[in-house]
Enzyme design. Structure first.
Site, short mmCIF file in Angstrom:
data_model
loop_
_atom_site.label_atom_id
_atom_site.label_comp_id
_atom_site.label_asym_id
_atom_site.label_seq_id
_atom_site.Cartn_x
_atom_site.Cartn_y
_atom_site.Cartn_z
N HIS A 53 7.73 -23.27 -5.69
CA HIS A 53 7.14 -23.44 -4.36
C HIS A 53 5.85 -22.60 -4.18
CE1 HIS A 53 10.65 -25.74 -3.45
NE2 HIS A 53 11.45 -24.69 -3.44
N ASP A 67 13.49 -31.30 -6.98
CA ASP A 67 14.21 -30.33 -6.15
C ASP A 67 15.44 -30.93 -5.44
OD1 ASP A 67 14.92 -28.22 -4.50
OD2 ASP A 67 12.92 -27.78 -3.79
C1 NGQ Z 1 18.30 -24.15 -2.85
N1 NGQ Z 1 16.47 -24.91 -1.47
O1 NGQ Z 1 18.55 -23.28 -3.69
O2 NGQ Z 1 18.77 -25.27 -2.92
C2 NGQ Z 1 17.36 -23.79 -1.73
C3 NGQ Z 1 18.09 -23.44 -0.47
C4 NGQ Z 1 19.12 -21.16 -0.30
C5 NGQ Z 1 15.19 -24.71 -1.32
N2 NGQ Z 1 14.73 -23.50 -1.45
C6 NGQ Z 1 19.29 -22.57 -0.71
N3 NGQ Z 1 14.38 -25.70 -1.07
O3 NGQ Z 1 18.02 -20.77 0.07
O4 NGQ Z 1 20.13 -20.48 -0.34
ZN ZN Z 2 15.17 -25.14 -5.30
#
Ligand code: NGQ
Ligand code: ZN
Length: 459
Positions: free
Chosen positions: A277, A328
């Protein structure tokens, strides 16, 4: 090198441009033995003629496979503000329910979809380690092996990144109850990665690295310990960073530094690092990352879906930074759509056109973005996937020239039309290591059954 399969393509994307009359020879080891443009009639003998323009396979730099199960299911406005954090609560609720066999069915279908779109490798950022109650499985590799089997059945290459996740925020002592499946230690993730590397030792399409979930999920000591052990063992390191403004603010409150600024000061970054990101990076931070050799993994459709913000791609390309793309949360499984969206966010912000091409000092935007995805993707996956060249894995896709987006398009503009003329150009055939996987339909029934068990919808 012993010859495996010979192919002939009227046009193929080699070293940043279209080469004509190309003979492609894959060795028995699944890598390109030879790549020859301008091949004459005699060279073509015995070669299989491919039915359209040939592109190298794209590595998908960032995946949470289980989130495929909720694509399209987080689009109702809840009470109160809806943002990344409220989406995350809903995502956690799904994460808490998915069994190993459901994960396998979901990932198998997803990986087959990715293949059909022309992705031939996936970097799986994997943190669902424990059972539904948060207890370690009897086999610590239970969930990892479900992903390995899924990749094998689908036929995609896999870089599995067991992910360290230890706390719920910068000042938290541990995890939230709904994060219990993520509980891990530097040791536990390193052991999983080592076991997977052993498993993939003789396999050109399975390897492993390490992921550190994010700065908020890991304290400074564990981050350093894990990263140094991983890099010492030659493994790539992936980390989510600066995706949300709140993380930047929390990091400044905790460390007096912005996340990337802090990470740069630790003196850990090198070319084996992949920053996922990096949405809220300052230009100074981007220059620091570029100097360190680390790459950035952009996930345009997920970043848009979650309302993250817009990455400063022009500054990154102008600095000569490396990047690749990932799908993602899998809200889309099309790299063409990811690249289109990446460019369009820049256009919307700057009110200009061909933003990536201008920043990179080249003419064609699609070529700039595609070449970045190819170069950066191979590095993120830690495998020889840098395009159509001898020694690289024999991964490629053949575009269907009868796709509406490609009809009547001059040969040298095919990539531009594939990226910008939507709906996407169809991928007629795809090959990984010189072999052709089965289409998603072969795995649809298992996926539909898992979805039905999770959501009760149409089976
Ligand atoms: C993830 N998703 O690891 O899937 C994360 C959110 C978190 C993104 N960063 C989960 N888009 O932050 O614990
Ligand atoms: Zn991720």
């Amino acid at each position: 090198m012993p010859e495996g399969r010979r192919f002939f393509a009227a046009q193929a994307w080699i070293a940043g441009g279209w080469a004509r009359d190309v003979l492609l020879v894959a060795g028995h080891d699944g890598r390109w033995a030879e790549m020859r443009a301008g091949a004459g009639q005699a060279d073509r003998a015995g070669a299989e003629v491919l039915p359209g323009p040939v592109l190298p396979g794209v590595a998908n730099g960032h995946s949470h496979a289980f989130q495929r199960a909720m694509a399209g299911l987080a689009e109702l406005s809840p009470a109160g503000r809806d943002d990344f954090w409220s989406w995350r609560d809903r995502m956690y609720a799904a994460a808490l329910r998915i069994t190993p066999s459901q994960l396998e069915a979901i990932a198998t279908f997803l990986y087959a979809e990715l293949l059909q779109a022309g992705y031939t490798q996936v970097c799986e950022f994997h943190y669902l380690h424990n059972d539904l109650d948060g207890k370690p499985y009897a086999d610590p590799l239970e969930m990892s092996l479900a992903l390995v089997r899924a990749a094998k059945r689908a036929g995609i290459g896999l870089t599995l990144l067991p992910t360290l996740y230890m706390r719920s925020g910068f000042t938290a002592a541990g995890l939230r109850v709904d994060q219990r499946r993520f509980a891990s230690t530097p040791d536990s993730v390193l052991r999983i990665a080592q076991a997977l590397r052993k498993l993939g030792a003789d396999d050109t399409s399975l390897t492993a690295g390490i992921a550190i979930h994010s700065m908020r999920a890991v304290d400074a000591g564990a981050l350093r310990e894990t990263a140094q052990a991983a890099r010492g063992a030659g493994m790539p390191v992936h980390i989510h960073i600066a995706e949300q403004q709140l993380e930047v603010d929390d990091c400044i409150a905790q460390h007096g530094r912005r996340p990337i600024e802090w990470l740069l000061e630790q003196d850990l970054l090198d070319g084996g690092w992949n920053l996922v990101h990096a949405t809220h990076a300052s230009v100074a931070e981007l220059h620091g990352v570029q100097r360190s050799g680390a790459a950035i993994v952009l996930c345009p459709s997920t970043e848009a879906n979650l309302g993250d913000g817009v990455f400063d791609l022009p500054a990154w390309l102008a600095a000569g930074g490396r990047c690749c793309i990932g799908s993602d949360s899998h809200i889309t499984r099309s790299w063409m759509e990811e690249l289109r969206l990446l460019e369009y966010s820049g256009r919307l912000v700057l009110r200009q056109r061909n933003v990536a091409a201008r920043a990179a000092g080249r003419e064609a935007t699609a070529a700039v973005l595609f070449d970045a995805a190819i170069g950066g993707g191979g590095a993120a996956a830690d495998l020889p996937l840098a395009g159509l060249a001898a020694g690289q894995r024999a991964d490629f896709c053949v575009l269907d020239p009868a796709s509406p987006a490609l009809l009547g398009i001059p040969a040298d503009r095919v990539l531009d039309a594939a990226v910008f003329s939507s709906p996407d150009a169809r991928v007629a055939r795809v090959f990984v290591g010189g072999a052709e996987p089965r289409p998603p339909a072969a795995h649809a029934a298992g996926f539909a059954a898992a979805m039905h068990a999770l959501w009760g919808g149409v089976a």
